[in-house]
Design a protein around this motif. Structure first.
Motif: not given
Ligand code: KG4
Ligand code: ZN
Length: 340
Positions: A298-315
């Protein structure tokens, strides 16, 4: 996917598999470096990111047990945030992308928060499907966002003055507590009685789902100056007022997004027990699930950035190396894929 986060005062890196499995993650809080100034100092933050991030990337890659040639792409927070830190993270991400010939993804930090709950296996109730309501409650942001798809967001409401975490920090400071004050204030409130002190509930019942906290903070200051109430009672009353306002705003936001499948909370303030209880009441009364990722996500982290990257790369939503970091970057300006 390698993810990098450096937009505020947390330096973070993570490596995720395409299915969302977290192979390695690291977060370094700069709290101690900023605490004596009572807030984040941008220049100190940028230098600390520069000092920590390269070695942290090497460490998470080693812990993930993969070489750079095994990466599919690199994702870095490119805004919104403090420009010095953004330049450090985005610059390092681009450097790795150039060196290895990988796609680069310039991630909006808020999109990272918005999509975290969709990491498979992260929330017990299962990944929320679009559209859902995101309540972003951090030290820097205070927004209600309709999450309609990857890259497709509508901000339904925002703060007219301070972010809610900032309000906690300011109230805590007035009560003589150390920075960042939210957790300290919650602890103090536990021994207080909210009914002994009357504080305002800004915008409660008002149309829409904007927020305003500065009047509440001023009321706390006036009550402390008066000297007739226990600090614990003031803290309890402040927390109760915030929780009541957040519940009211969330109810309005849910009414503005009738198809919402869930109420997702993110940001440091989502750690607060009274806030969570109030929001789960609202969610239950509206028949939607309250989804709160684990606090560390919930707090700032890089897992969420990597995951957003995956969601975007997939599209197919990759960025060029010409993408310049953006200190201000509203979610509405993101590029999304057609459909979801
Ligand atoms: O999302 P976050 O870790 O970082 C940024 O905003 O960058 O949020 C930090 C904020 C701070 O204002 C902190 O005081 C607040 O979240 N916070 C809390 C609690 N834990 C952290 N506020 C109220 N109750 C808490 N338990
Ligand atoms: Zn954040």
């Amino acid at each position: 996917m390698l993810g990098l986060e450096s937009s505020c005062d947390e330096t973070a890196a993570a490596v995720l598999r395409g299915d969302g499995t977290i192979l390695a993650e690291a977060v370094l809080s700069q709290e101690a470096e900023h605490a004596r100034f009572g807030g984040v100092v941008p220049e100190i933050a940028a230098r600390a990111h520069l000092a920590a991030l390269p070695a942290m990337v090497a460490r998470v890659m080693a812990r993930a047990g993969i070489g750079f040639d095994a990466l599919a792409a690199v994702a870095a927070t490119a805004g919104p945030g403090l420009i010095g830190g953004l330049i450090v993270g985005a610059g390092l991400g681009k450097g790795i992308a150039i060196a290895r010939g990988l796609p680069y993804l310039a991630i909006n930090h808020l999109e990272g928060h918005a999509l975290t709950a969709r990491i498979p296996g992260i929330v017990a109730s299962g990944a929320p499907v679009f559209p859902y309501l995101l309540l972003l409650l951090s030290g820097g942001h205070c927004q209600c966002v309709a999450v309609e798809g990857v890259g497709r967001y509508r901000r339904l409401g925002t703060t007219l003055d301070d972010a809610v975490g900032e309000a906690f920090d300011k109230a805590a400071k007035i009560l003589g507590l150390p920075w960042p004050g939210g957790p300290h204030l919650e602890r103090l409130a536990a021994s207080g009685d909210a009914r002994r002190v009357a504080l305002p509930r800004p915008l409660l019942g008002r149309d829409g789902c904007d927020f305003s906290w500065s009047g509440l903070k001023t009321a706390v200051a006036q009550r402390v100056a008066k000297g007739d109430a226990a600090a614990s009672d003031i803290a309890a009353s402040f927390q109760a007022a915030v929780a009541a306002v957040l519940a009211d705003r969330a109810a309005h936001a849910l009414a503005m997004l009738p198809g919402a499948t869930a109420l997702v909370v993110a940001g440091g303030v989502a750690a607060n027990g009274a806030v969570r209880a109030a929001l789960s009441g609202v969610a239950a009364s509206r028949g939607v699930a309250l989804v709160a990722p684990p606090i560390r996500l919930c707090t700032d982290n890089a897992v969420m950035i990597a995951w957003a990257g995956i969601e975007r790369l997939n599209r197919g939503l990759v960025d060029t190396l010409g993408h310049a970091p953006r200190p201000r970057w509203p979610l509405e300006e993101l590029r999304g894929a057609p459909g979801q």
